[in-house]
Motif scaffolding. Structure first.
Motif, PDB file in Angstrom:
ATOM      1  N   ALA A  97       0.800  -1.231   0.000  1.00  0.00           N
ATOM      2  CA  ALA A  97       0.000   0.000   0.000  1.00  0.00           C
ATOM      3  C   ALA A  97       0.834   1.283   0.000  1.00  0.00           C
ATOM      4  N   PRO A  98       1.808   1.470   0.913  1.00  0.00           N
ATOM      5  CA  PRO A  98       2.573   2.732   0.892  1.00  0.00           C
ATOM      6  C   PRO A  98       3.409   2.895  -0.377  1.00  0.00           C
ATOM      7  N   VAL A  99       3.893   1.778  -0.926  1.00  0.00           N
ATOM      8  CA  VAL A  99       4.697   1.860  -2.149  1.00  0.00           C
ATOM      9  C   VAL A  99       3.816   2.303  -3.313  1.00  0.00           C
ATOM     10  N   GLY A 100       2.614   1.735  -3.390  1.00  0.00           N
ATOM     11  CA  GLY A 100       1.674   2.163  -4.425  1.00  0.00           C
ATOM     12  C   GLY A 100       1.265   3.608  -4.268  1.00  0.00           C
ATOM     13  N   ALA A 101       1.084   4.034  -3.016  1.00  0.00           N
ATOM     14  CA  ALA A 101       0.734   5.435  -2.763  1.00  0.00           C
ATOM     15  C   ALA A 101       1.861   6.361  -3.221  1.00  0.00           C
ATOM     16  N   LEU A 102       3.108   5.939  -2.991  1.00  0.00           N
ATOM     17  CA  LEU A 102       4.252   6.739  -3.442  1.00  0.00           C
ATOM     18  C   LEU A 102       4.265   6.858  -4.959  1.00  0.00           C
ATOM     19  N   MET A 103       4.019   5.741  -5.674  1.00  0.00           N
ATOM     20  CA  MET A 103       3.979   5.790  -7.136  1.00  0.00           C
ATOM     21  C   MET A 103       2.871   6.705  -7.629  1.00  0.00           C
ATOM     22  N   THR A 104       1.723   6.664  -6.941  1.00  0.00           N
ATOM     23  CA  THR A 104       0.602   7.521  -7.335  1.00  0.00           C
ATOM     24  C   THR A 104       0.943   8.985  -7.120  1.00  0.00           C
ATOM     25  N   PHE A 105       1.588   9.288  -5.995  1.00  0.00           N
ATOM     26  CA  PHE A 105       1.993  10.674  -5.728  1.00  0.00           C
ATOM     27  C   PHE A 105       2.995  11.158  -6.773  1.00  0.00           C
ATOM     28  N   ILE A 106       3.969  10.308  -7.114  1.00  0.00           N
ATOM     29  CA  ILE A 106       4.954  10.687  -8.139  1.00  0.00           C
ATOM     30  C   ILE A 106       4.261  10.939  -9.475  1.00  0.00           C
ATOM     31  N   ALA A 107       3.299  10.083  -9.813  1.00  0.00           N
ATOM     32  CA  ALA A 107       2.564  10.259 -11.067  1.00  0.00           C
ATOM     33  C   ALA A 107       1.804  11.579 -11.077  1.00  0.00           C
ATOM     34  N   LEU A 108       1.159  11.913  -9.963  1.00  0.00           N
ATOM     35  CA  LEU A 108       0.406  13.162  -9.883  1.00  0.00           C
ATOM     36  C   LEU A 108       1.337  14.376  -9.912  1.00  0.00           C
ATOM     37  N   PHE A 109       2.440  14.297  -9.171  1.00  0.00           N
ATOM     38  CA  PHE A 109       3.377  15.430  -9.099  1.00  0.00           C
ATOM     39  C   PHE A 109       4.033  15.688 -10.446  1.00  0.00           C
ATOM     40  N   THR A 110       4.546  14.625 -11.082  1.00  0.00           N
ATOM     41  CA  THR A 110       5.192  14.807 -12.379  1.00  0.00           C
ATOM     42  C   THR A 110       4.176  15.166 -13.455  1.00  0.00           C
ATOM     43  N   GLY A 111       2.954  14.664 -13.305  1.00  0.00           N
ATOM     44  CA  GLY A 111       1.903  15.043 -14.248  1.00  0.00           C
ATOM     45  C   GLY A 111       1.586  16.523 -14.164  1.00  0.00           C
ATOM     46  N   ALA A 112       1.589  17.060 -12.930  1.00  0.00           N
ATOM     47  CA  ALA A 112       1.356  18.503 -12.757  1.00  0.00           C
ATOM     48  C   ALA A 112       2.500  19.314 -13.350  1.00  0.00           C
ATOM     49  N   ALA A 113       3.735  18.837 -13.118  1.00  0.00           N
ATOM     50  CA  ALA A 113       4.902  19.536 -13.664  1.00  0.00           C
ATOM     51  C   ALA A 113       4.905  19.500 -15.191  1.00  0.00           C
ATOM     52  N   TRP A 114       4.399  18.427 -15.773  1.00  0.00           N
ATOM     53  CA  TRP A 114       4.313  18.299 -17.223  1.00  0.00           C
ATOM     54  C   TRP A 114       3.137  19.112 -17.762  1.00  0.00           C
ATOM     55  N   GLY A 115       2.071  19.156 -17.000  1.00  0.00           N
ATOM     56  CA  GLY A 115       0.876  19.852 -17.464  1.00  0.00           C
ATOM     57  C   GLY A 115       1.031  21.365 -17.514  1.00  0.00           C
ATOM     58  N   LYS A 116       1.864  21.924 -16.635  1.00  0.00           N
ATOM     59  CA  LYS A 116       2.030  23.378 -16.596  1.00  0.00           C
ATOM     60  C   LYS A 116       2.491  23.953 -17.929  1.00  0.00           C
ATOM     61  N   PRO A 117       3.584  23.446 -18.527  1.00  0.00           N
ATOM     62  CA  PRO A 117       3.984  24.012 -19.828  1.00  0.00           C
ATOM     63  C   PRO A 117       3.088  23.578 -20.987  1.00  0.00           C
ATOM     64  N   MET A 118       2.422  22.413 -20.848  1.00  0.00           N
ATOM     65  CA  MET A 118       1.605  21.909 -21.950  1.00  0.00           C
ATOM     66  C   MET A 118       0.197  22.504 -21.940  1.00  0.00           C
ATOM     67  N   TRP A 119      -0.410  22.584 -20.751  1.00  0.00           N
ATOM     68  CA  TRP A 119      -1.794  23.037 -20.631  1.00  0.00           C
ATOM     69  C   TRP A 119      -1.915  24.438 -20.075  1.00  0.00           C
ATOM     70  N   GLY A 120      -0.822  24.961 -19.506  1.00  0.00           N
ATOM     71  CA  GLY A 120      -0.863  26.284 -18.908  1.00  0.00           C
ATOM     72  C   GLY A 120      -1.402  26.303 -17.499  1.00  0.00           C
ATOM     73  N   ALA A 121      -1.542  25.122 -16.878  1.00  0.00           N
ATOM     74  CA  ALA A 121      -2.061  25.042 -15.504  1.00  0.00           C
ATOM     75  C   ALA A 121      -1.426  23.839 -14.813  1.00  0.00           C
ATOM     76  N   TRP A 122      -1.209  24.000 -13.506  1.00  0.00           N
ATOM     77  CA  TRP A 122      -0.641  22.891 -12.740  1.00  0.00           C
ATOM     78  C   TRP A 122      -1.663  21.758 -12.584  1.00  0.00           C
TER      79      TRP A 122
END
Length: 256
Positions: A97-122
């Protein structure tokens, strides 16, 4: 067919299996992550539309895929625990469970970092992003419910039921891009006949995907071993193991 699996219902056998797998998982994870990350970030060609900002894919995509895969593995462990009453299955569930939660957090965080330049919003309340956020809450819910019980066998059953109910979110995450009008791009590497990515970009991504999977395996077996020791402290084999490790540490300190 499954008789080979039955011995690992015993905590001692499960602990020994973890000890055997751990060095292989750690070695493979380090090698794959080094090769995949360096290749992807430094040597893969730039994307013709996104330039170098696309390189976050080598972290984001493996984390996103494995956040779902880890949840499915956790739910399978919960199912085995509920149906066959295996304590080691419930221990595996809570180790994941905690390992999966970490992967999910990384996915959300990096997705936000990727979305900012692509979509113009975090952050946008996109179907894929929202369902992935729900996945993070499901992981937290399983961990919180497990911690709420003093009787860990009952805790495993309660958390296991929640894990199984939450599986319905996995196909929603996977197919959200197809079912709803969403900003998130469609499938890239899951189209096995013709992935929507050049081979020189694809290979480091696949290597990193394997590296992340091995990392999850490595951390999970360590967590499972710790959970077994905590739950089985009254067992003679655990006490003997603790004494042998203590003796080894004392000998090492004397040698130093």
């Amino acid at each position: 067919m499954w008789k080979w699996l039955h011995p690992y219902a015993k905590t001692e056998k499960a602990y020994q299996l973890c000890s055997s797998l751990s060095p292989w998982f750690w070695t493979g994870a380090i090698i794959c992550l080094l090769i995949g990350t360096v290749w992807g970030l430094a040597f893969a060609p730039s994307d013709y539309q996104q330039g170098d900002s696309f390189r976050i894919i080598y972290i984001h995509v493996p984390a996103a895929i494995l956040s779902m895969s880890t949840y499915v593995a956790m739910a399978v462990a919960a199912l085995v625990g509920i149906v066959w009453q295996w304590r080691t299955a419930f221990m595996s569930m809570i180790a994941l469970a905690p390992v999966g939660a970490l992967m999910t957090f990384i996915a959300l965080f990096t997705g936000a970092a990727w979305g900012k330049p692509m979509w113009g919003a975090w952050w946008v309340w996109d179907a894929r992003l929202t369902s992935e956020l729900i996945l993070l809450f499901l992981y937290f819910g399983v961990m919180a419910l497990y911690s709420a019980f003093d009787d860990k066998q009952q805790a495993g059953k309660a958390a296991g039921v929640m894990a199984l109910v939450g599986v319905v979110n996995i196909p929603i995450i996977h197919y959200s891009v197809e079912w709803w009008n969403t900003l998130h791009q469609g499938a890239t590497i899951s189209k096995f006949d013709k992935p929507s990515i050049a081979p020189e970009m694809l290979w480091p991504l696949l290597i990193n995907l394997l590296g992340f999977a091995l990392f999850i395996g490595a951390v999970t077996v360590v967590r499972l071993q710790n959970e077994i020791v905590r739950r089985e402290l009254h067992r003679p084999w655990v006490q003997q193991l603790a004494c042998s490790k203590l003796d080894a540490n004392l000998e090492h300190n004397d040698a130093v």
